[in-house]
Design a protein around this motif. Structure first.
Motif, PDB file in Angstrom:
ATOM      1  N   ILE A 188      23.438  40.283  48.340  1.00 12.73           N
ATOM      2  CA  ILE A 188      24.842  40.901  49.231  1.00 12.73           C
ATOM      3  C   ILE A 188      25.932  39.612  48.905  1.00 12.73           C
ATOM      4  CG2 ILE A 188      26.786  41.698  50.267  1.00 12.73           C
ATOM      5  CD1 ILE A 188      24.659  43.318  52.216  1.00 12.73           C
ATOM      6  N   ASN A 189      25.099  38.689  49.429  1.00 12.56           N
ATOM      7  CA  ASN A 189      26.821  37.535  48.924  1.00 12.56           C
ATOM      8  C   ASN A 189      26.602  36.661  47.383  1.00 12.56           C
ATOM      9  OD1 ASN A 189      28.253  37.324  51.739  1.00 12.56           O
ATOM     10  ND2 ASN A 189      26.008  36.602  52.359  1.00 12.56           N
ATOM     11  N   ASN A 190      25.039  37.299  47.307  1.00  9.94           N
ATOM     12  CA  ASN A 190      24.976  36.714  45.858  1.00  9.94           C
ATOM     13  C   ASN A 190      25.248  37.230  44.971  1.00  9.94           C
ATOM     14  OD1 ASN A 190      23.431  35.086  44.036  1.00  9.94           O
ATOM     15  ND2 ASN A 190      22.215  36.522  43.232  1.00  9.94           N
ATOM     16  N   MET A 191      25.292  38.902  45.211  1.00 13.68           N
ATOM     17  CA  MET A 191      25.691  39.646  44.569  1.00 13.68           C
ATOM     18  C   MET A 191      27.379  39.347  43.883  1.00 13.68           C
ATOM     19  SD  MET A 191      25.470  44.238  44.971  1.00 13.68           S
ATOM     20  CE  MET A 191      27.629  43.277  46.165  1.00 13.68           C
ATOM     21  N   ILE A 192      28.395  38.867  45.689  1.00 13.73           N
ATOM     22  CA  ILE A 192      28.956  39.322  45.678  1.00 13.73           C
ATOM     23  C   ILE A 192      29.712  38.080  44.231  1.00 13.73           C
ATOM     24  CG2 ILE A 192      31.738  38.440  46.467  1.00 13.73           C
ATOM     25  CD1 ILE A 192      29.547  39.740  48.519  1.00 13.73           C
ATOM     26  N   ARG A 193      28.996  37.302  44.389  1.00 10.93           N
ATOM     27  CA  ARG A 193      28.920  35.229  43.721  1.00 10.93           C
ATOM     28  C   ARG A 193      28.799  36.337  41.796  1.00 10.93           C
ATOM     29  NH1 ARG A 193      26.625  33.195  48.069  1.00 10.93           N
ATOM     30  NH2 ARG A 193      24.932  32.848  46.726  1.00 10.93           N
ATOM     31  N   GLU A 194      28.003  36.697  41.962  1.00  9.62           N
ATOM     32  CA  GLU A 194      27.898  37.238  40.505  1.00  9.62           C
ATOM     33  C   GLU A 194      28.856  38.088  39.692  1.00  9.62           C
ATOM     34  OE1 GLU A 194      24.023  38.242  38.901  1.00  9.62           O
ATOM     35  OE2 GLU A 194      23.476  38.264  40.924  1.00  9.62           O
ATOM     36  N   LEU A 195      29.296  39.248  40.960  1.00  8.19           N
ATOM     37  CA  LEU A 195      30.072  39.816  40.281  1.00  8.19           C
ATOM     38  C   LEU A 195      31.638  39.068  40.146  1.00  8.19           C
ATOM     39  CD1 LEU A 195      29.735  43.104  42.410  1.00  8.19           C
ATOM     40  CD2 LEU A 195      28.852  42.192  39.839  1.00  8.19           C
ATOM     41  N   ALA A 196      31.767  38.195  41.344  1.00  9.59           N
ATOM     42  CA  ALA A 196      33.324  37.647  41.005  1.00  9.59           C
ATOM     43  C   ALA A 196      33.504  36.781  39.836  1.00  9.59           C
ATOM     44  CB  ALA A 196      33.660  37.123  42.255  1.00  9.59           C
ATOM     45  N   ASN A 197      31.619  36.677  39.239  1.00 14.19           N
ATOM     46  CA  ASN A 197      31.778  35.480  38.176  1.00 14.19           C
ATOM     47  C   ASN A 197      31.948  35.519  36.894  1.00 14.19           C
ATOM     48  OD1 ASN A 197      31.879  33.164  39.909  1.00 14.19           O
ATOM     49  ND2 ASN A 197      29.757  32.845  40.088  1.00 14.19           N
ATOM     50  N   ASP A 198      32.050  37.229  37.390  1.00 18.43           N
ATOM     51  CA  ASP A 198      32.075  37.627  35.845  1.00 18.43           C
ATOM     52  C   ASP A 198      33.503  38.413  35.346  1.00 18.43           C
ATOM     53  OD1 ASP A 198      30.178  39.220  33.032  1.00 18.43           O
ATOM     54  OD2 ASP A 198      31.438  40.842  34.982  1.00 18.43           O
ATOM     55  N   GLU A 199      33.735  38.341  33.904  1.00 16.92           N
ATOM     56  CA  GLU A 199      34.976  38.116  33.587  1.00 16.92           C
ATOM     57  C   GLU A 199      34.938  40.055  32.957  1.00 16.92           C
ATOM     58  OE1 GLU A 199      35.651  36.113  29.980  1.00 16.92           O
ATOM     59  OE2 GLU A 199      34.014  37.538  28.892  1.00 16.92           O
ATOM     60  N   ASN A 200      34.663  40.978  33.058  1.00 18.44           N
ATOM     61  CA  ASN A 200      34.948  41.468  32.973  1.00 18.44           C
ATOM     62  C   ASN A 200      34.376  42.313  34.294  1.00 18.44           C
ATOM     63  OD1 ASN A 200      35.704  42.060  30.495  1.00 18.44           O
ATOM     64  ND2 ASN A 200      32.506  41.986  29.888  1.00 18.44           N
ATOM     65  N   ALA A 201      33.902  42.572  35.093  1.00 22.53           N
ATOM     66  CA  ALA A 201      33.674  42.347  36.547  1.00 22.53           C
ATOM     67  C   ALA A 201      34.626  42.474  37.850  1.00 22.53           C
ATOM     68  CB  ALA A 201      32.213  42.312  37.382  1.00 22.53           C
ATOM     69  N   GLN A 202      34.973  41.069  37.900  1.00 20.47           N
ATOM     70  CA  GLN A 202      35.699  39.876  38.907  1.00 20.47           C
ATOM     71  C   GLN A 202      36.497  41.475  39.061  1.00 20.47           C
ATOM     72  OE1 GLN A 202      38.375  37.249  36.613  1.00 20.47           O
ATOM     73  NE2 GLN A 202      36.001  36.432  36.699  1.00 20.47           N
ATOM     74  N   ASN A 203      37.869  41.922  38.291  1.00 20.30           N
ATOM     75  CA  ASN A 203      38.709  42.389  38.627  1.00 20.30           C
ATOM     76  C   ASN A 203      38.587  44.024  38.924  1.00 20.30           C
ATOM     77  OD1 ASN A 203      40.390  39.625  39.189  1.00 20.30           O
ATOM     78  ND2 ASN A 203      40.311  39.867  36.580  1.00 20.30           N
ATOM     79  N   VAL A 204      37.568  44.739  38.502  1.00 16.43           N
ATOM     80  CA  VAL A 204      37.572  46.033  38.160  1.00 16.43           C
ATOM     81  C   VAL A 204      36.153  46.707  39.216  1.00 16.43           C
ATOM     82  CG1 VAL A 204      38.632  45.810  35.926  1.00 16.43           C
ATOM     83  CG2 VAL A 204      36.059  46.206  36.256  1.00 16.43           C
ATOM     84  N   VAL A 205      35.458  46.038  39.445  1.00 15.08           N
ATOM     85  CA  VAL A 205      34.146  46.268  40.533  1.00 15.08           C
ATOM     86  C   VAL A 205      34.524  46.234  42.084  1.00 15.08           C
ATOM     87  CG1 VAL A 205      31.796  46.127  41.028  1.00 15.08           C
ATOM     88  CG2 VAL A 205      32.215  45.959  38.941  1.00 15.08           C
ATOM     89  N   GLU A 206      34.593  46.843  42.678  1.00 17.21           N
ATOM     90  CA  GLU A 206      35.635  47.181  44.449  1.00 17.21           C
ATOM     91  C   GLU A 206      34.324  47.311  45.330  1.00 17.21           C
ATOM     92  OE1 GLU A 206      40.269  47.601  43.734  1.00 17.21           O
ATOM     93  OE2 GLU A 206      39.344  49.031  44.820  1.00 17.21           O
ATOM     94  N   ILE A 207      33.983  47.160  46.334  1.00 20.67           N
ATOM     95  CA  ILE A 207      32.842  46.484  46.616  1.00 20.67           C
ATOM     96  C   ILE A 207      33.626  46.838  48.387  1.00 20.67           C
ATOM     97  CG2 ILE A 207      30.904  45.167  47.915  1.00 20.67           C
ATOM     98  CD1 ILE A 207      31.323  43.294  45.589  1.00 20.67           C
TER      99      ILE A 207
END
Length: 230
Positions: free
Chosen positions: A45-64
């Protein structure tokens, strides 16, 4: 259970005009998950969060959001954009209150979708992603959860308001999981491969968040257990 008509689902939404996708992780943290399994889940889960937070498209629009069920049900983290999410530490203990967990997850997700509506935020079909390694408690509102899921899956001309994934380790009750899951969204994963599951979820969310608004059939990559068009 939390009052989802109250504070839940009403947090700040980043990039309001961009298409959002809500991802709720519903995790079995019963005693049988103790040891390497719960460690893989936390790391995944924590790696998933890091991956999404570092992606310019996903970081603000994927909500977990993360919800756990053991003998009780706990909203570990309400919906936040990936770039705002904090690491989680789940602990394995107790029984398997799956029915209550499912009902809580649905309420949490629907509250967030209502918030998108009030803000005028466009959305893709949300995901609830349940991971379990065993059988539910004999008394855990499971029949009520089945009824609720069936009602939700009949909406939108039988396509449902959200995808309900049920992923189990080899000891899970797969007859039950197939009954609960959105058709095509039930799979099996080895105890030793749980970490890879969350890597696949991250990559899927990145694919979905990068898709054009007109691309309603963006297809995620081959997962560890199956493939499904989104």
């Amino acid at each position: 259970m939390p009052d989802f008509q109250g504070n839940y689902g009403k947090g700040d939404i980043l990039e309001i005009t961009k298409e959002h996708v809500a991802l709720l992780l519903l995790v079995d943290t019963s005693g049988s998950m103790y040891g390497s399994k719960i460690k893989q889940v936390n790391d995944g889960i924590n790696n998933m969060i890091r991956e999404l937070a570092n992606d310019e498209n996903a970081q603000n629009v994927v909500e977990i959001s993360v919800v756990e069920f053991n003998s009780d049900v706990n909203v570990v983290s309400d919906f936040k954009a990936a770039c705002q999410c904090q690491p989680v530490t789940l602990n394995a203990t107790g029984g398997t209150n799956m029915g209550e967990g499912i009902l809580t997850a649905i309420d949490n997700l629907k509250a967030r979708v209502r918030t998108y509506g009030t803000k005028g935020t466009p959305v893709r079909k949300p995901w609830i992603f349940m991971l379990t390694d065993g059988y539910p408690n004999s008394i855990c509102r499971l029949d009520e959860a089945k009824t609720k899921l069936n009602e939700e899956m009949q909406k939108r001309d039988g396509k449902g308001d959200f995808l309900f994934w049920c992923i189990g380790t080899p000891d899970a009750d797969f007859d039950l999981l197939k009954e609960l899951a959105t058709p095509g969204c039930c799979g099996k994963i080895d105890d030793s491969s749980l970490y890879t599951l969350f890597d696949w979820i991250a990559k899927s969310m990145i694919t979905i968040s990068s898709a054009k608004a007109t691309d309603t059939q963006a297809t995620v990559s081959q997962p560890p257990f199956m493939q499904i068009p989104i």
